[in-house]
Design a protein around this motif. Structure first.
Motif, PDB file in Angstrom:
ATOM      1  N   ILE A 762       0.851  -1.191   0.000  1.00 35.30           N
ATOM      2  CA  ILE A 762       0.000   0.000   0.000  1.00 35.30           C
ATOM      3  C   ILE A 762       0.885   1.238   0.000  1.00 35.30           C
ATOM      4  CG2 ILE A 762      -1.932  -1.149   1.153  1.00 35.30           C
ATOM      5  CD1 ILE A 762      -0.979  -0.020   3.793  1.00 35.30           C
ATOM      6  N   TRP A 763       0.262   2.387  -0.060  1.00 35.19           N
ATOM      7  CA  TRP A 763       0.946   3.683   0.041  1.00 35.19           C
ATOM      8  C   TRP A 763       2.094   3.801  -0.956  1.00 35.19           C
ATOM      9  CZ3 TRP A 763       1.288   2.849   5.981  1.00 35.19           C
ATOM     10  CH2 TRP A 763       0.042   3.048   6.557  1.00 35.19           C
ATOM     11  N   LYS A 764       1.796   3.535  -2.231  1.00 33.85           N
ATOM     12  CA  LYS A 764       2.775   3.667  -3.307  1.00 33.85           C
ATOM     13  C   LYS A 764       4.056   2.886  -3.012  1.00 33.85           C
ATOM     14  CE  LYS A 764       1.079   8.234  -4.715  1.00 33.85           C
ATOM     15  NZ  LYS A 764       1.436   9.651  -4.955  1.00 33.85           N
ATOM     16  N   ASN A 765       3.882   1.652  -2.589  1.00 31.31           N
ATOM     17  CA  ASN A 765       4.977   0.711  -2.292  1.00 31.31           C
ATOM     18  C   ASN A 765       5.773   1.074  -1.043  1.00 31.31           C
ATOM     19  OD1 ASN A 765       4.441  -0.914  -4.537  1.00 31.31           O
ATOM     20  ND2 ASN A 765       5.697   0.376  -5.862  1.00 31.31           N
ATOM     21  N   ASN A 766       5.338   2.055  -0.283  1.00 29.25           N
ATOM     22  CA  ASN A 766       6.034   2.411   0.948  1.00 29.25           C
ATOM     23  C   ASN A 766       5.480   1.687   2.171  1.00 29.25           C
ATOM     24  OD1 ASN A 766       7.870   4.243  -0.184  1.00 29.25           O
ATOM     25  ND2 ASN A 766       6.319   5.848  -0.217  1.00 29.25           N
ATOM     26  N   GLY A 767       4.411   0.958   2.006  1.00 25.72           N
ATOM     27  CA  GLY A 767       3.803   0.264   3.136  1.00 25.72           C
ATOM     28  C   GLY A 767       3.374  -1.135   2.763  1.00 25.72           C
ATOM     29  N   THR A 768       3.278  -2.002   3.770  1.00 25.89           N
ATOM     30  CA  THR A 768       2.812  -3.371   3.579  1.00 25.89           C
ATOM     31  C   THR A 768       1.939  -3.763   4.761  1.00 25.89           C
ATOM     32  OG1 THR A 768       4.816  -4.004   2.385  1.00 25.89           O
ATOM     33  CG2 THR A 768       3.470  -5.783   3.284  1.00 25.89           C
ATOM     34  N   ILE A 769       0.791  -4.330   4.475  1.00 27.42           N
ATOM     35  CA  ILE A 769      -0.057  -4.874   5.511  1.00 27.42           C
ATOM     36  C   ILE A 769      -0.102  -6.389   5.323  1.00 27.42           C
ATOM     37  CG2 ILE A 769      -2.176  -4.525   4.146  1.00 27.42           C
ATOM     38  CD1 ILE A 769      -3.605  -4.002   6.846  1.00 27.42           C
ATOM     39  N   ALA A 770       0.117  -7.139   6.401  1.00 30.99           N
ATOM     40  CA  ALA A 770       0.218  -8.599   6.316  1.00 30.99           C
ATOM     41  C   ALA A 770      -0.658  -9.251   7.375  1.00 30.99           C
ATOM     42  CB  ALA A 770       1.671  -9.043   6.498  1.00 30.99           C
ATOM     43  N   PHE A 771      -1.171 -10.426   7.034  1.00 31.09           N
ATOM     44  CA  PHE A 771      -2.017 -11.201   7.950  1.00 31.09           C
ATOM     45  C   PHE A 771      -1.610 -12.665   7.844  1.00 31.09           C
ATOM     46  CE2 PHE A 771      -5.746 -13.978   8.415  1.00 31.09           C
ATOM     47  CZ  PHE A 771      -6.098 -13.689   9.731  1.00 31.09           C
ATOM     48  N   ASN A 772      -1.568 -13.349   8.991  1.00 25.83           N
ATOM     49  CA  ASN A 772      -1.250 -14.780   8.953  1.00 25.83           C
ATOM     50  C   ASN A 772      -1.966 -15.535  10.059  1.00 25.83           C
ATOM     51  OD1 ASN A 772       0.585 -14.954  11.392  1.00 25.83           O
ATOM     52  ND2 ASN A 772       1.799 -13.522  10.158  1.00 25.83           N
ATOM     53  N   ILE A 773      -2.129 -16.843   9.828  1.00 27.88           N
ATOM     54  CA  ILE A 773      -2.710 -17.770  10.797  1.00 27.88           C
ATOM     55  C   ILE A 773      -1.719 -18.915  10.972  1.00 27.88           C
ATOM     56  CG2 ILE A 773      -4.676 -19.222  11.413  1.00 27.88           C
ATOM     57  CD1 ILE A 773      -6.356 -17.734   9.399  1.00 27.88           C
ATOM     58  N   GLN A 774      -1.316 -19.163  12.209  1.00 30.94           N
ATOM     59  CA  GLN A 774      -0.436 -20.276  12.512  1.00 30.94           C
ATOM     60  C   GLN A 774      -1.262 -21.442  13.074  1.00 30.94           C
ATOM     61  OE1 GLN A 774       2.860 -20.308  11.988  1.00 30.94           O
ATOM     62  NE2 GLN A 774       3.402 -18.166  11.704  1.00 30.94           N
ATOM     63  N   ASP A 775      -1.045 -22.633  12.527  1.00 29.37           N
ATOM     64  CA  ASP A 775      -1.719 -23.851  12.992  1.00 29.37           C
ATOM     65  C   ASP A 775      -3.230 -23.752  12.792  1.00 29.37           C
ATOM     66  OD1 ASP A 775      -2.126 -26.355  14.029  1.00 29.37           O
ATOM     67  OD2 ASP A 775      -1.759 -25.792  16.108  1.00 29.37           O
ATOM     68  N   ILE A 776      -3.629 -23.696  11.519  1.00 28.63           N
ATOM     69  CA  ILE A 776      -5.043 -23.540  11.174  1.00 28.63           C
ATOM     70  C   ILE A 776      -5.887 -24.664  11.759  1.00 28.63           C
ATOM     71  CG2 ILE A 776      -6.678 -23.498   9.249  1.00 28.63           C
ATOM     72  CD1 ILE A 776      -4.505 -22.222   7.550  1.00 28.63           C
ATOM     73  N   LEU A 777      -5.394 -25.888  11.704  1.00 24.69           N
ATOM     74  CA  LEU A 777      -6.167 -27.048  12.120  1.00 24.69           C
ATOM     75  C   LEU A 777      -5.999 -27.392  13.597  1.00 24.69           C
ATOM     76  CD1 LEU A 777      -5.436 -29.329   9.012  1.00 24.69           C
ATOM     77  CD2 LEU A 777      -7.354 -27.756   9.360  1.00 24.69           C
ATOM     78  N   GLY A 778      -5.147 -26.675  14.305  1.00 21.99           N
ATOM     79  CA  GLY A 778      -4.938 -26.958  15.721  1.00 21.99           C
ATOM     80  C   GLY A 778      -4.303 -28.307  15.978  1.00 21.99           C
ATOM     81  N   THR A 779      -3.375 -28.695  15.131  1.00 18.83           N
ATOM     82  CA  THR A 779      -2.786 -30.044  15.219  1.00 18.83           C
ATOM     83  C   THR A 779      -1.331 -30.026  15.665  1.00 18.83           C
ATOM     84  OG1 THR A 779      -2.271 -29.870  12.848  1.00 18.83           O
ATOM     85  CG2 THR A 779      -4.300 -31.018  13.469  1.00 18.83           C
ATOM     86  N   ARG A 780      -0.786 -28.865  16.023  1.00 16.86           N
ATOM     87  CA  ARG A 780       0.628 -28.789  16.384  1.00 16.86           C
ATOM     88  C   ARG A 780       0.821 -29.227  17.838  1.00 16.86           C
ATOM     89  NH1 ARG A 780       4.851 -23.660  16.082  1.00 16.86           N
ATOM     90  NH2 ARG A 780       6.731 -24.927  16.294  1.00 16.86           N
ATOM     91  N   GLY A 781       1.063 -30.502  18.021  1.00 14.91           N
ATOM     92  CA  GLY A 781       1.290 -31.073  19.342  1.00 14.91           C
ATOM     93  C   GLY A 781       2.163 -32.300  19.220  1.00 14.91           C
ATOM     94  N   ARG A 782       2.765 -32.706  20.335  1.00 14.92           N
ATOM     95  CA  ARG A 782       3.688 -33.836  20.318  1.00 14.92           C
ATOM     96  C   ARG A 782       3.158 -34.956  21.216  1.00 14.92           C
ATOM     97  NH1 ARG A 782       9.590 -32.510  22.267  1.00 14.92           N
ATOM     98  NH2 ARG A 782       8.471 -32.232  24.236  1.00 14.92           N
ATOM     99  N   ASN A 783       2.965 -36.130  20.623  1.00 13.24           N
ATOM    100  CA  ASN A 783       2.567 -37.324  21.359  1.00 13.24           C
ATOM    101  C   ASN A 783       3.774 -38.251  21.473  1.00 13.24           C
ATOM    102  OD1 ASN A 783      -0.540 -37.446  21.845  1.00 13.24           O
ATOM    103  ND2 ASN A 783      -0.316 -36.609  19.776  1.00 13.24           N
ATOM    104  N   THR A 784       4.152 -38.603  22.694  1.00 17.87           N
ATOM    105  CA  THR A 784       5.347 -39.401  22.928  1.00 17.87           C
ATOM    106  C   THR A 784       5.075 -40.493  23.953  1.00 17.87           C
ATOM    107  OG1 THR A 784       6.709 -37.438  22.528  1.00 17.87           O
ATOM    108  CG2 THR A 784       7.795 -39.314  23.550  1.00 17.87           C
ATOM    109  N   THR A 785       5.660 -41.639  23.720  1.00 15.48           N
ATOM    110  CA  THR A 785       5.658 -42.725  24.699  1.00 15.48           C
ATOM    111  C   THR A 785       7.096 -42.973  25.145  1.00 15.48           C
ATOM    112  OG1 THR A 785       3.701 -43.763  23.732  1.00 15.48           O
ATOM    113  CG2 THR A 785       5.094 -45.134  25.132  1.00 15.48           C
ATOM    114  N   SER A 786       7.349 -42.847  26.459  1.00 16.74           N
ATOM    115  CA  SER A 786       8.687 -43.049  27.015  1.00 16.74           C
ATOM    116  C   SER A 786       8.739 -44.352  27.783  1.00 16.74           C
ATOM    117  CB  SER A 786       9.062 -41.890  27.952  1.00 16.74           C
ATOM    118  OG  SER A 786       9.008 -40.657  27.273  1.00 16.74           O
TER     119      SER A 786
END
Length: 841
Positions: A762-786
């Motif tokens: 935006i603003w004649k290439n002097n500006g940038t607006i950005a949007f993001n979503i991390q972990d859309i599906l809610g699956t970022r987790g670690r399952n471990t058996t020790s």
């Protein structure tokens, strides 16, 4: 063409006397400057981006100036009328010289440069090395001794931090708890601008990664097999984080603000001012972050002989945290003479956090019938203040690569933390613990690097480095019982001073014969370590370690056909993994979770690794591909072992042990492709396996040594899809998959994550607006058996829930671009910011 521009001709301004300066200044102000522009093209009339165009006024050097072409090969600047010698330099092109009389404003037309690919009479360029390059808009490129990732094209991490950026870097993965690994190995050495830095803190873990904004990062260098010129620590490799500096003449900068959900807020700025021989810079910012995490575990205890279940123990943990951070880095570089430059910089970083952790402790009998229930509530706070100062002096004996660089870095980090934990049985207070930790880390790093060209295609390099580190740990743990009796727990309290001095020297020789390039190097390091421990009651122990290691490296490259961008690469290096200082503290440092403790091992020894790589690198205009086969053999490998505190005890203690040997092997494949003008992909795959064997023994908790054997195979896949909707709107969709993995003591399940990002200019290439979503599906987790003697535990950990972020960037003075920095070392770094230039062939 890469955005790494080598420029040897920078305008020099010298003071020849007060009268001359005043006279020249008066003349300069009297002259009326005119706007001139033009374009740099090759012999096929294609644009040459990021070329350096220097205008040297033949009558008065004060009227000289320079510019850097943009992506379309165009440049513009203001000049006083007069006669100019024009010098044009660009990577992969011969230096061009011409003369031009400038009398009025206007377009100077196209200047043509000749490709260097047909030249067979290279001189100093031959010993500087063959670099496999790509267009600057590519997020990923392959060089001879490293891979370079440019986060500027990464929409998903906009407004985030270093940890968010690392999740997108090829050959690198970030676990749910913030642990960074390369090719399945977490022993990664971090550098900032080519050297260890207090900006990341000392032993600060994931909190340090979250305190460096993504917008301050210029690029990340992934060095999987470093040469002898690098320090030998870090068996997985080195991640060199290059921060932004000056980009142009005059005053330049950008401001970035972001807002996200949990919530998170940040405001960061990058400022620079360049005038004549001086370059000043200031990077800084701060932010607030709120986090939520959870960790669940279910442990089954059984008889080791009959395997019959004896009882169950379940823990469910919920953690909420709030953190604040700020950092600022300022400094300057000045050319004292045409051959000597001086640089000075300082940094301050502050991080503070508060946490609220609740843990449900549930005991069952063998039939899964409830026996008891308790809840642990822990309130914690921590703070870190880090300071760093750097000074460097670089001297060129001539223009043929005969150089010397000296640098000194002073660092100090102060960490304080308090943890107040209380346990309730059926809502009735049972006991409480209070832990106080104060850690002071001091570090001094001195370096000297010397380069001597030998003929047209060879170079000898040598250097010396000293690292002096002192870590002072003070732990004070106390408890309150059911009768409200307060007392200090001597076994968990005391002072430990870790003192380490590392002296290192290296020498390496590089040359090229026809299509075969080679580099041979040897590094020697002496480590002198002293660990002194004293409890509050006066019990003392002292452990000294003194060992010398030799670390050779061999790098070979072979040019395939006539295209220098197609190369076969073969290399070998030997590395060391010194135990981190807190791994050697011989007592638990926290009582907040009495059922799960961590205790160091003062008898822990370093691990050594022999690393081999065979790679093939192809980089074309539309795609790059880099498959690498690797093999690592580790001796005295360190593993974290989970054991009962004593026979029959419910308390589990995690400690590091030297367990034997381990072999790692795999295929690391990275690919970028411009499939269509509107669609690009960046893909990476790491297919790796391992085999380990050995044993470990702790006489305080074990009667006989336990064997440690295992093998397994796993995968990590990442695909980033970039879509160009129009000239101002871009989108990214990224998928990550981590396959299940089995070790001798644990098994983890597979995991997949999906992220999305979009930005609009935006603003004649002097500006940038950005949007993001991390972990859309809610699956970022670690399952471990020790698994361990007499127990089996299933656990799940999720570092943070799904997050959203929106950021706004404003850039100013971006049009006033000039030449890039000259190729010379910056404090502890070369022109690429690395600790060394690696093996140029």
């Amino acid at each position: 063409m890469t955005n790494k521009i080598e420029i040897s001709s920078i305008i020099k301004k010298r003071t020849l006397g007060l009268s001359f300066v005043l006279g020249a200044a008066s003349l300069a102000f009297a002259q009326q400057k005119v706007n001139v522009s033009g374009k740099i093209v090759d012999q096929q009339n294609n644009a040459v981006p990021y070329a350096s165009v220097t205008f040297s006024n033949k009558a008065n050097k004060l009227f000289s100036d320079a510019a850097l072409t943009d992506e379309k090969g165009a440049y513009q600047l203001q000049l006083s009328p007069g006669n100019y010698d024009i010098s044009i330099e660009a990577i992969d092109f011969k230096k061009s010289m011409l003369n031009k009389q400038i009398s009025a404003a206007g377009n100077l037309g196209n200047f043509t440069v000749i490709s260097e690919s047909s030249s067979t009479n290279g001189k100093t360029q031959d010993i500087e090395g063959v670099t496999i390059t790509a267009a600057s808009t590519k997020a990923y490129r392959v060089e001879l001794d490293k891979k370079v990732y440019d986060p500027s094209t990464d929409i998903i991490s906009k407004g985030g931090n270093l940890q968010d950026v690392l999740t997108n870097v090829p050959s690198v993965s970030v676990d749910t708890d913030g642990t960074v690994s390369m090719r399945g190995n977490s022993n990664v050495k971090f550098l900032i601008n080519g050297k260890p830095s207090a900006l990341l803190g000392i032993d600060s873990g994931a909190n340090a990664l979250q305190s460096i904004p993504a917008d301050q990062i210029e690029r990340i260098e992934v060095i999987t097999n470093p040469s002898s010129k690098f320090e030998a620590s870090g068996t997985a490799g080195i991640l060199n984080i290059i921060l932004k500096k000056s980009k142009g003449m005059g005053f330049n900068g950008s401001v970035v603000g972001s807002l996200g959900y949990l919530p998170t807020t940040s405001l960061n700025t990058n400022l620079s001012w360049k005038k004549g021989d001086w370059t000043w810079f200031l990077n800084g910012g701060g932010g607030y972050r709120k986090g939520e995490g959870k960790s669940d575990s279910d442990t089954r205890f059984f008889d080791p002989l009959t395997l019959a279940t004896t009882r169950y123990f379940e823990q469910n943990s919920r953690n909420k945290s709030e953190s604040n951070n700020y950092n600022a880095t300022a400094g300057f570089n000045v050319d004292l003479t045409e051959k000597t430059s001086f640089n000075l910089s300082g940094m301050i970083r502050n991080f503070s956090s508060d946490s609220d952790n609740k843990v449900d402790n549930i005991n069952y009998d063998a039939a899964r019938v409830l026996n008891s229930y308790s809840q642990t509530k822990a309130l914690g706070n921590s703070s870190n203040l880090s300071l760093q100062g750097d000074v460097g002096l670089d001297h060129k004996f001539n223009g043929n690569g005969h150089n010397i660089a000296l640098s000194l870095s002073l660092q100090r980090s102060n960490n304080k933390s308090t943890e107040d934990s209380k346990e309730y049985n059926q809502s009735v207070f049972g006991y409480g613990t209070l832990g106080n930790n104060n850690t002071v880390n001091k570090s001094v790093i001195g370096k000297v690097d010397y380069e001597l060209p030998l003929g047209e295609k060879s170079k000898l390099e040598a250097g010396y480095r000293i690292d002096r580190n002192t870590n002072d740990y003070d732990f004070l743990n106390s408890e309150t019982d059911l009768n409200l009796k307060f007392g200090i727990v001597d076994a968990y309290s005391g002072n430990t001073v870790y003192d380490e001095t590392i002296n290192a020297g290296y020498a390496q020789f590089k040359s090229k014969f026809d299509k075969l390039g080679y580099q041979l190097g040897l590094r020697a390091e002496n480590s002198n370590i002293n660990i002194e421990y004293q409890s509050l009651s006066g019990n003392t122990s002292n452990k000294k370690k003194d060992y010398t290691g030799f670390f050779p490296s061999v790098f070979l490259s072979y040019d395939l056909g006539g295209d220098r961008n197609d190369q076969l690469l073969l290399n070998y290096s030997r590395r060391i993994n010194r135990p981190r200082s807190w791994f050697l503290i011989p007592y638990p440092t926290s009582l907040a979770n009495r059922q799960n403790l961590f205790r160091g091992n003062e008898d822990l020894n370093p691990s050594y690794v022999d690393s081999f790589e065979l790679g093939y690198a192809v980089q074309k205009k539309k795609f790059t591909i880099n498959p690498t086969l690797y093999y690592r053999k580790t001796t005295d490998d360190v593993k974290f072992v989970l054991l009962s505190q004593s026979i029959g005890s419910d308390v589990l203690v995690t400690s590091p042990y030297n367990v034997g040997n381990q072999a790692n092997y795999g295929l690391d494949l990275n690919l970028t492709a411009d499939l269509f003008p509107w669609y690009k992909i960046m893909a990476s795959a790491d297919l790796y396996g391992y085999k380990s064997e050995g044993s470990y023994f702790d006489p305080s908790r074990m009667q006989t040594p336990l064997s440690f054997e295992g093998s397994g195979f796993s995968t990590r896949l990442r695909l980033t899809n970039s879509f160009k909707i129009d000239k101002t709107l871009n989108m990214q969709l990224q998928g990550f998959y981590r396959g299940g993995e089995k070790t001798a003591s644990s098994t983890s399940k597979d995991m997949y994550v999906l992220n999305f990002g979009a930005n609009k200019t935006i603003w004649k290439n002097n500006g940038t607006i950005a949007f993001n979503i991390q972990d859309i599906l809610g699956t970022r987790g670690r399952n471990t058996t020790s698994l361990g003697p007499g127990y089996e535990r299933d656990s799940y950990m999720r570092w943070s829930p799904r997050t959203f972020n929106i950021s706004l960037t404003y850039r100013f003075k971006q049009g006033e671009k000039i030449d890039a920095p000259k190729k010379k070392k910056d404090i502890n770094a070369n022109s690429q910011g690395a600790d060394d230039q690696g093996p140029p062939m």
